[in-house]
Design a protein around this motif. Structure first.
Motif, PDB file in Angstrom:
ATOM      1  N   LYS A 204       0.824  -1.214   0.000  1.00  0.00           N
ATOM      2  CA  LYS A 204       0.000   0.000   0.000  1.00  0.00           C
ATOM      3  C   LYS A 204       0.861   1.269   0.000  1.00  0.00           C
ATOM      4  CE  LYS A 204      -3.771  -2.470   0.379  1.00  0.00           C
ATOM      5  NZ  LYS A 204      -4.749  -2.546  -0.738  1.00  0.00           N
ATOM      6  N   THR A 205       2.097   1.150  -0.352  1.00  0.00           N
ATOM      7  CA  THR A 205       2.999   2.315  -0.353  1.00  0.00           C
ATOM      8  C   THR A 205       2.578   3.340  -1.426  1.00  0.00           C
ATOM      9  OG1 THR A 205       4.833   0.969   0.453  1.00  0.00           O
ATOM     10  CG2 THR A 205       5.398   3.052  -0.625  1.00  0.00           C
ATOM     11  N   SER A 206       2.699   4.614  -1.017  1.00  0.00           N
ATOM     12  CA  SER A 206       2.394   5.711  -1.975  1.00  0.00           C
ATOM     13  C   SER A 206       3.288   6.911  -1.666  1.00  0.00           C
ATOM     14  CB  SER A 206       0.915   6.118  -1.902  1.00  0.00           C
ATOM     15  OG  SER A 206       0.620   6.639  -0.610  1.00  0.00           O
TER      16      SER A 206
ATOM     17  N   LYS B 226       3.321  11.297  -2.049  1.00  0.00           N
ATOM     18  CA  LYS B 226       2.557  12.502  -2.388  1.00  0.00           C
ATOM     19  C   LYS B 226       3.507  13.695  -2.465  1.00  0.00           C
ATOM     20  CE  LYS B 226      -1.423  15.215  -0.864  1.00  0.00           C
ATOM     21  NZ  LYS B 226      -2.464  15.360   0.187  1.00  0.00           N
TER      22      LYS B 226
ATOM     23  N   TRP C 168       2.530   4.252   3.933  1.00  0.00           N
ATOM     24  CA  TRP C 168       2.422   2.786   3.801  1.00  0.00           C
ATOM     25  C   TRP C 168       1.532   2.255   4.926  1.00  0.00           C
ATOM     26  CZ3 TRP C 168       6.750   5.542   5.106  1.00  0.00           C
ATOM     27  CH2 TRP C 168       7.190   5.435   6.444  1.00  0.00           C
TER      28      TRP C 168
ATOM     29  N   LYS D 227       4.276   6.955   7.906  1.00  0.00           N
ATOM     30  CA  LYS D 227       4.559   7.956   6.870  1.00  0.00           C
ATOM     31  C   LYS D 227       5.829   8.722   7.219  1.00  0.00           C
ATOM     32  CE  LYS D 227       1.608  11.672   8.697  1.00  0.00           C
ATOM     33  NZ  LYS D 227       0.488  12.587   8.384  1.00  0.00           N
TER      34      LYS D 227
ATOM     35  N   LYS E  84       7.644   3.918  -6.270  1.00  0.00           N
ATOM     36  CA  LYS E  84       6.633   4.930  -6.576  1.00  0.00           C
ATOM     37  C   LYS E  84       7.309   6.199  -7.115  1.00  0.00           C
ATOM     38  CE  LYS E  84       3.366   2.244  -5.136  1.00  0.00           C
ATOM     39  NZ  LYS E  84       2.389   1.688  -6.066  1.00  0.00           N
TER      40      LYS E  84
END
Length: 395
Positions: free
Chosen positions: A307-309, A311, A321, A355, A390
């Motif tokens: 679920k890592t992202s 921004k 994550w 995070k 990412k």
């Protein structure tokens, strides 16, 4: 008067007749009694009858003189019964010419006839009979050593008969003694039938035989003397025992309590991202038994990293994550190159932190970001796989 005169005349006539008879008419007739060794000879001197003269003649015979009508006691004692051939001995005498086969034994009376008589030795091969007192003795003699006597083969041998050979006057063990015991009989050495013979029982004697006295503890006076006979050691879970026995056959048992386990800790094995772990446990160092079983701990899941992202922010980005259960922290890696060369990293301590904001980056630049979890095992970090890369462009 006439009657008295007649009696006197008769007496005078009788005296006259007696005076005419020779003296030999009133003397006892002398008879010769011969003891014939039947060719085997006599082994040793002769202990003569006190009432008669005797000697061994050159022909190996013993001759006695006695008077007709005397009561003669036949002898078969040690000296008379011993042959020059040591393998034989006599149990008695047979009267020469007597077809009845009667054997005169020691001490048996015989009336001297009016003529010479001859007794012929009744020889037998010696059979050694030994009486082993087995720790006891003959009370009247205090004889502890085994007694051996010579006997003849017999279907009806009398066991431990009281006679001059055994020098005992008691039967049924009366004169057999062992302190603290009662005599219960004689066993035959080497026999397996377990039979006991009492004194004066009959036995089929065919060969050299040893009778062994058997004893039973006299419980009326007995005091137990227990000695350690065997030991069964106690284990961690089972009682042991010490068994003591007394020579009378009585036994007693002493319990040795079980020792219990000696615990040794089996250390826990932490689960990692590559392998399952184990919980802490314990086992016994003596018997190896498991006291506390270790249970498996599943290897750490990396699912949260999927679920890592990332921004974008002004000269910054924020990576996020999901929590990875069991992790001690995370590493965030970022680079201007897709292949992650010359990448930099930031460490986030604590599994619950999900995070990280990275500042002081170049504006309007594309950064490539990935995250992995770690767990410290024995002072060394164990890592999960990297998340998917990412891409984020700063503002």
């Amino acid at each position: 008067m006439k009657k008295a005169l007649s009696i006197c005349l008769s007496i005078v006539m009788l005296v006259s007749v007696i005076s005419i008879l020779p003296f030999s008419a009133f003397a006892f007739k002398e008879v010769t009694i011969t003891f014939d060794s039947d060719g085997k000879g006599f082994g040793g001197g002769i202990s003569s009858n006190p009432y008669y003269s005797s000697k061994i003649e050159g022909d190996g015979k013993i001759r006695l003189t006695a008077n007709e009508g005397d009561t003669f006691r036949v002898r078969c004692s040690y000296r008379w019964a011993r042959s020059a051939d040591e393998n034989y001995f006599a149990t008695g005498w047979k009267l020469d010419g007597d077809d009845s086969g009667k054997v005169y034994t020691h001490g048996e009376e015989f009336t001297v006839p009016d003529g010479d008589v001859t007794f012929i030795a009744d020889w037998h091969e010696k059979i050694a009979v030994t009486y082993d007192y087995n720790g006891g003795c003959q009370r009247n003699l205090e004889r502890f050593e085994p007694t051996t006597v010579n006997e003849a083969e017999s279907d009806n041998y009398i066991v431990f008969k009281a006679d001059t050979e055994l020098e005992s006057t008691g039967f049924n063990g009366k004169y057999l003694y062992r302190e603290g015991y009662n005599f219960i009989g004689w066993s035959v050495k080497g026999s397996t039938d377990g039979k006991l013979y009492q004194c004066e029982d009959t036995y089929n004697l065919k060969t050299d035989t040893t009778f062994v006295a058997q004893w039973k503890v006299d419980m009326s006076t007995h005091k137990h003397d227990f000695k350690l006979a065997s030991t069964v050691d106690a284990t961690c879970t089972q009682d042991g025992a010490k068994e003591y026995s007394c020579f009378c056959g009585e036994k007693k048992t002493e319990t040795i309590p079980a020792k219990g386990h000696t615990a040794v800790i089996d250390a826990a094995v932490p689960a990692t991202f590559k392998a399952a772990g184990k919980t802490a446990g314990a086992h016994c160092s003596v018997c190896g038994a498991v006291i506390t079983a270790q249970t498996a701990v599943a290897k750490l899941s990396e699912a949260g990293l999927s679920k890592t992202s990332a921004k974008a922010g002004k000269n910054a980005f924020t990576a996020t994550w999901k929590t990875v259960k069991g992790a001690d922290g995370y590493e965030v890696q970022y680079s201007l190159k897709k292949n992650m060369k010359k990448a930099k990293k930031k460490t986030v301590k604590g599994a619950k932190k999900t995070k990280l904001k990275v500042n002081k980056l170049k504006a309007k630049k594309t950064y490539y970001v990935r995250v992995r979890a770690y767990k410290t095992v024995n002072g060394k970090k164990q890592y999960s796989k990297w998340s998917a890369v990412k891409k984020v462009k700063t503002k």
